[in-house]
Design a protein around this motif. Structure first.
Motif, PDB file in Angstrom:
ATOM      1  N   ASP A 170     -29.497 -20.797 -44.825  1.00 14.38           N
ATOM      2  CA  ASP A 170     -29.935 -22.128 -45.231  1.00 14.38           C
ATOM      3  C   ASP A 170     -30.737 -22.704 -44.065  1.00 14.38           C
ATOM      4  OD1 ASP A 170     -30.272 -24.808 -45.810  1.00 14.38           O
ATOM      5  OD2 ASP A 170     -28.195 -25.132 -46.446  1.00 14.38           O
ATOM      6  N   PRO A 171     -32.026 -22.990 -44.258  1.00 16.58           N
ATOM      7  CA  PRO A 171     -32.831 -23.477 -43.135  1.00 16.58           C
ATOM      8  C   PRO A 171     -32.281 -24.749 -42.501  1.00 16.58           C
ATOM      9  CG  PRO A 171     -34.006 -23.736 -45.222  1.00 16.58           C
ATOM     10  CD  PRO A 171     -32.818 -22.873 -45.494  1.00 16.58           C
ATOM     11  N   ALA A 172     -31.528 -25.531 -43.259  1.00 13.06           N
ATOM     12  CA  ALA A 172     -30.965 -26.773 -42.712  1.00 13.06           C
ATOM     13  C   ALA A 172     -29.872 -26.515 -41.687  1.00 13.06           C
ATOM     14  CB  ALA A 172     -30.417 -27.637 -43.847  1.00 13.06           C
ATOM     15  N   LEU A 173     -29.334 -25.304 -41.639  1.00 13.27           N
ATOM     16  CA  LEU A 173     -28.219 -25.001 -40.746  1.00 13.27           C
ATOM     17  C   LEU A 173     -28.633 -24.213 -39.503  1.00 13.27           C
ATOM     18  CD1 LEU A 173     -25.451 -24.046 -43.347  1.00 13.27           C
ATOM     19  CD2 LEU A 173     -25.847 -26.253 -42.238  1.00 13.27           C
ATOM     20  N   LEU A 174     -29.916 -23.916 -39.359  1.00 14.64           N
ATOM     21  CA  LEU A 174     -30.353 -23.220 -38.155  1.00 14.64           C
ATOM     22  C   LEU A 174     -30.002 -24.067 -36.926  1.00 14.64           C
ATOM     23  CD1 LEU A 174     -33.794 -21.735 -39.276  1.00 14.64           C
ATOM     24  CD2 LEU A 174     -31.495 -20.760 -39.476  1.00 14.64           C
ATOM     25  N   VAL A 175     -29.802 -23.407 -35.799  1.00 11.95           N
ATOM     26  CA  VAL A 175     -29.111 -24.018 -34.658  1.00 11.95           C
ATOM     27  C   VAL A 175     -30.073 -24.686 -33.680  1.00 11.95           C
ATOM     28  CG1 VAL A 175     -27.630 -23.532 -32.666  1.00 11.95           C
ATOM     29  CG2 VAL A 175     -27.185 -22.413 -34.871  1.00 11.95           C
ATOM     30  N   ASP A 176     -29.832 -25.969 -33.431  1.00 11.14           N
ATOM     31  CA  ASP A 176     -30.561 -26.714 -32.401  1.00 11.14           C
ATOM     32  C   ASP A 176     -30.051 -26.249 -31.036  1.00 11.14           C
ATOM     33  OD1 ASP A 176     -30.788 -28.991 -30.399  1.00 11.14           O
ATOM     34  OD2 ASP A 176     -32.025 -29.763 -32.032  1.00 11.14           O
ATOM     35  N   ARG A 177     -30.939 -25.682 -30.231  1.00 13.01           N
ATOM     36  CA  ARG A 177     -30.508 -25.089 -28.968  1.00 13.01           C
ATOM     37  C   ARG A 177     -29.966 -26.126 -27.994  1.00 13.01           C
ATOM     38  NH1 ARG A 177     -36.268 -22.582 -28.404  1.00 13.01           N
ATOM     39  NH2 ARG A 177     -36.559 -24.377 -29.799  1.00 13.01           N
TER      40      ARG A 177
END
Length: 235
Positions: A170-177
């Motif tokens: 889910d692109p909304a759950l990709l991780v903010d570094r």
């Protein structure tokens, strides 16, 4: 559920549908094998009594790449855990947002390709910090919350057999570094990040059926796929 029914993105039922693919060198989880090898290379051999907690362990793909540990695998997919047990992993069914293990039990926590699937990143990192013993090692890999990553990991990879199953992310759950590093610091784990990608030559040979695995190589750019390594502070 009929096998042709479309699942929402990031639906864990996908792993039940694809249960027969876990250990196929050219199955839909092929890249997870390459990443498990790269993750295992960052984990030193365990000593007597050492415990490794493998979050989102799937079918136990990390098991061939680590030694010397009581290897505990945590996952929510029962069909995957049954296969992990066959690889010597002590299977525990549970959610990484509420890990069913005691505080400070782990000498190593491996979180491979799981953080981009959780709905509450801070909670997941807090749980990692809770189960990791002081001085313990955290090793992770995940996908960055960038436009480029969405294009590469979802737009492209989900269309190439073996790189990622359709609908797995889910692109909304990709991780903010920055958020990840900040959450880890709050949990007492200074985290260093580095980018990682498949070797271009190996990937070409794999596509041409000239080899069955692909080495992952480190890169400076963390904007798509990256690893994180850190030790929990002892104070």
């Amino acid at each position: 559920m009929p096998p042709t029914e479309q699942l929402p993105r990031n639906d864990p039922r996908l792993y039940d549908r694809l249960a027969d693919q876990w250990w196929r060198p050219r199955g839909v989880f092929a890249m997870l094998h390459w990443l498990a090898a790269a993750r295992g290379a960052l984990i030193p051999p365990g000593k007597a009594g050492s415990v490794l907690v493998d979050l989102g362990c799937g079918a136990g793909l990390l098991a061939p790449h680590v030694r010397g540990y009581h290897h505990i695998g945590v996952d929510i997919t029962a069909s995957a855990l049954r296969q992990a047990t066959g690889r010597g992993v002590a299977a525990v069914r549970g959610d990484v947002l509420r890990i069913p293990l005691r505080d400070g039990c782990a000498d190593v926590v491996a979180a491979g390709e799981i953080l981009e699937h959780v709905t509450d990143l801070p909670a997941a990192v807090r749980e990692i910090g809770r189960v990791l013993a002081p001085g313990g090692l955290l090793v992770l890999d995940t996908l960055a919350a960038t436009r480029r990553c969405r294009f590469v990991a979802i737009g492209v990879a989900e269309r190439v057999p073996g790189l990622a199953p359709r609908g797995v992310h889910d692109p909304a759950l990709l991780v903010d570094r920055d958020e990840l590093v900040g959450c880890a610091a709050e949990a007492g784990i200074p985290l260093l990040l580095r980018g990682i990608r498949p070797s271009a030559l190996d990937l070409l040979a794999w596509v041409l059926h000239r080899r069955d695995d692909v080495r992952m190589v480190p890169v400076r750019d963390t904007g798509v796929l990256f690893q994180g390594v850190g030790r929990k502070e002892t104070r």
